[in-house]
Design a protein around this motif. Sequence first.
Motif, PDB file in Angstrom:
ATOM      1  N   GLY A  71     -65.814  58.286 -90.214  1.00 47.56           N
ATOM      2  CA  GLY A  71     -66.532  56.640 -90.045  1.00 47.56           C
ATOM      3  C   GLY A  71     -66.465  55.917 -89.516  1.00 47.56           C
ATOM      4  O   GLY A  71     -66.807  54.729 -89.760  1.00 47.56           O
ATOM      5  N   ASN A  79     -72.578  53.207 -84.651  1.00 44.22           N
ATOM      6  CA  ASN A  79     -73.882  51.861 -84.590  1.00 44.22           C
ATOM      7  C   ASN A  79     -73.069  51.471 -83.878  1.00 44.22           C
ATOM      8  O   ASN A  79     -73.004  50.207 -85.146  1.00 44.22           O
ATOM      9  CB  ASN A  79     -74.681  52.023 -85.768  1.00 44.22           C
ATOM     10  N   VAL A 105     -65.069  53.711 -95.751  1.00 48.26           N
ATOM     11  CA  VAL A 105     -66.180  53.210 -94.747  1.00 48.26           C
ATOM     12  C   VAL A 105     -65.619  52.059 -95.032  1.00 48.26           C
ATOM     13  O   VAL A 105     -65.154  51.570 -96.493  1.00 48.26           O
ATOM     14  CB  VAL A 105     -67.385  53.116 -95.966  1.00 48.26           C
ATOM     15  N   ARG A 133     -71.957  49.308 -86.971  1.00 46.67           N
ATOM     16  CA  ARG A 133     -72.197  50.672 -88.603  1.00 46.67           C
ATOM     17  C   ARG A 133     -71.534  51.520 -88.250  1.00 46.67           C
ATOM     18  O   ARG A 133     -71.639  52.143 -87.253  1.00 46.67           O
ATOM     19  CB  ARG A 133     -73.669  50.404 -88.759  1.00 46.67           C
ATOM     20  N   ALA A 134     -71.240  52.767 -89.517  1.00 50.53           N
ATOM     21  CA  ALA A 134     -70.705  53.932 -89.381  1.00 50.53           C
ATOM     22  C   ALA A 134     -71.702  54.651 -89.540  1.00 50.53           C
ATOM     23  O   ALA A 134     -72.956  54.026 -89.565  1.00 50.53           O
ATOM     24  CB  ALA A 134     -69.951  53.861 -90.373  1.00 50.53           C
ATOM     25  N   VAL A 135     -71.870  55.591 -89.292  1.00 52.59           N
ATOM     26  CA  VAL A 135     -73.406  57.122 -89.281  1.00 52.59           C
ATOM     27  C   VAL A 135     -72.519  57.862 -90.076  1.00 52.59           C
ATOM     28  O   VAL A 135     -71.613  58.973 -89.959  1.00 52.59           O
ATOM     29  CB  VAL A 135     -73.028  56.980 -87.890  1.00 52.59           C
ATOM     30  N   LEU A 136     -72.840  57.600 -91.416  1.00 54.26           N
ATOM     31  CA  LEU A 136     -72.510  58.327 -92.493  1.00 54.26           C
ATOM     32  C   LEU A 136     -73.581  59.196 -92.855  1.00 54.26           C
ATOM     33  O   LEU A 136     -73.201  59.712 -94.132  1.00 54.26           O
ATOM     34  CB  LEU A 136     -71.117  57.611 -92.610  1.00 54.26           C
ATOM     35  N   GLU A 139     -67.430  53.626 -85.844  1.00 54.71           N
ATOM     36  CA  GLU A 139     -68.765  52.442 -86.266  1.00 54.71           C
ATOM     37  C   GLU A 139     -69.634  53.072 -84.605  1.00 54.71           C
ATOM     38  O   GLU A 139     -69.012  52.648 -83.865  1.00 54.71           O
ATOM     39  CB  GLU A 139     -68.093  51.127 -85.503  1.00 54.71           C
ATOM     40  N   TRP A 167     -77.483  52.217 -98.222  1.00 56.41           N
ATOM     41  CA  TRP A 167     -76.333  52.136 -97.604  1.00 56.41           C
ATOM     42  C   TRP A 167     -76.421  52.096 -96.016  1.00 56.41           C
ATOM     43  O   TRP A 167     -77.237  52.586 -94.860  1.00 56.41           O
ATOM     44  CB  TRP A 167     -75.060  52.313 -97.899  1.00 56.41           C
ATOM     45  N   ASP A 168     -75.940  50.618 -95.112  1.00 57.11           N
ATOM     46  CA  ASP A 168     -76.507  50.252 -94.033  1.00 57.11           C
ATOM     47  C   ASP A 168     -75.491  51.711 -93.240  1.00 57.11           C
ATOM     48  O   ASP A 168     -75.547  51.685 -92.069  1.00 57.11           O
ATOM     49  CB  ASP A 168     -75.658  48.861 -93.565  1.00 57.11           C
ATOM     50  N   TRP A 169     -74.876  52.320 -93.727  1.00 56.55           N
ATOM     51  CA  TRP A 169     -74.090  53.580 -93.102  1.00 56.55           C
ATOM     52  C   TRP A 169     -74.873  54.781 -92.953  1.00 56.55           C
ATOM     53  O   TRP A 169     -74.883  55.602 -92.280  1.00 56.55           O
ATOM     54  CB  TRP A 169     -72.560  53.996 -93.186  1.00 56.55           C
TER      55      TRP A 169
END
Length: 546
Positions: free
Chosen positions: A82, A86, A108, A91-94, A84, A262-264
């Motif tokens: 989790g 990005n 997150v 943002r995390a990339v999950l 960041e 979600w934004d992740w």
Amino acid sequence: MKNRSDLPSWKALEQHYTASKDNHLRKLFENDSERFSKFSVEAAGLFLDYSKNNITEETLGLLENLADECNLKAQINGMFGGEELNNTEHRAVLHTALRQFTGKPVLVDGEDVVPVIKAEQQRMRKFVESIHTGSWRGFSGKPITDIVNIGIGGSDLGPKMVVTALSKQSTKGLDVHFVSNIDGEELSQQLSKLSPETTLFVVVSKTFTTLETMTNARSAKRWLLNYFTDKAAVSNHFVAVSSNLAAVEAFGIDAGNSFEIWDWVGGRFSLWSSVGLSIALSVGMDSFEALLKGAFGMDRHFREAPFRENMPVLLALVGIWNRNFQKLSSCAVLPYDKRLTHFPSYLQQTDMESNGKSVGKNGDPLAIDTAPVVWGEVGVNGQHAFYQAIHQGTQRIPADFIAALNPDNELKEHHKLLVANCFAQTEALMWGKTEEEAREELKAEGVSQKEISRLIGHKTFRGNNPTNTILMGRLVPETLGSLIALYEHKIAVQGMIWGINSFDQWGVELGKQLATKIAKEIDKGVYDQHDSSTAGLLSRYQEVAE
Ligand code: F6P
């Protein structure tokens, strides 16, 4: 961040390329009878043969050094953990959390996201069942027979690709359609075949602001209300998938008919979330979960296997060798399965939108090449179209061949020929045909010496064209999930090694901004200053458009 091309491992690879560039694949196979077993790997229901690449043990060792110098292991752990990744959007990339079946928490910003994922999946299940059992009814009381997924990019390509790939698993009596293009022809043709009484629209947009999707959604709503005239019909015929609940409600869809992302979860990695609602509607929630489980199997392998046995890492490293050291600028994706028709275009977005970058994570220009041009077509059809250029054109084009060893139709004879074609192409591309071999062949056919001299150049194949072959027993939800995850991770690894942010897509913004501006100018009939070409095109539009 140190420029990748300044790393000692990068320089060693450049030297290795200079020393080995005349190696022909034919020679590599002739000199090593163990090549296939040395350069193939099996994981999560897939088998990868990467032996038909211009690599040796030494090449792989050097590529592994590069991965180590780029801290690949730590970056992979960071993605699953989790971090960041990005960094331009914080943002995390999950997307991997969406298909995680370990029961372990995924944090997150200190919060475990697993319970919200599971809750949304439960809502999806209930909704899918209500459509399948007919308990969800259209406004006039009829069951739903047609789903129209309205979305674009990641909100279209992944779900469309999977729905087509899993056509064998599709639910009887329910057809799933996709509309993405702002070209009215697409929606108009689709609607002309549907009844408002039995159609449900799934509007999929992470932002719920995308011009194409919102234009199509508004036109679909008008079509529905032209028929029903009562606004209340919208709740029976529209659901949404978005992270922008306010915009969903403003459009007129109740929160209760809206599924969250979600934004992740990046758009092009989102088919595992409720963006995959149309997949679940098509194949049922159990098959959707099987797809997730297949991807989870590949995730586990990716996290745990050492690089030399790690399928996504190997695919990525070989791709880097082809792109950065052999300087091959495109990559063909050739599925030998009609059901994977949309796989090349799906992969185009996943790969080129992720890695089509020319600055590093810190914003500095890169001194190295990134994403190749990804393109392709269902295998055998391509053989009768563009393969000529791969066999005898002036550039070498690495290609991935993908096939299921068992058919899901009764025409077994066809399948044998399909697989034979797939294997034959990789052999021909690797082996080629020397002048001498071509001459002998023509002689045996009784062709005259004079004619042989005339034809020999045309009948010779250079071979030495790199290919990967990816096989699965059968194309089912689990193997498809694993295949998609394989490519997602390949792309992530390449981005990590190139030192770029694979998870943003600022490059698509400029065109979007200009389209909005020009559309407004057309409405007003007042134009800003444009270059002479754009101004000329606009005045032509003004003259001709009725
Ligand atoms: O093409 C740009 C893009 O932002 C993609 O990354 C995304 O998949 C697509 O547009 C659709 O975005 P949205 O789901 O927000 O409508």
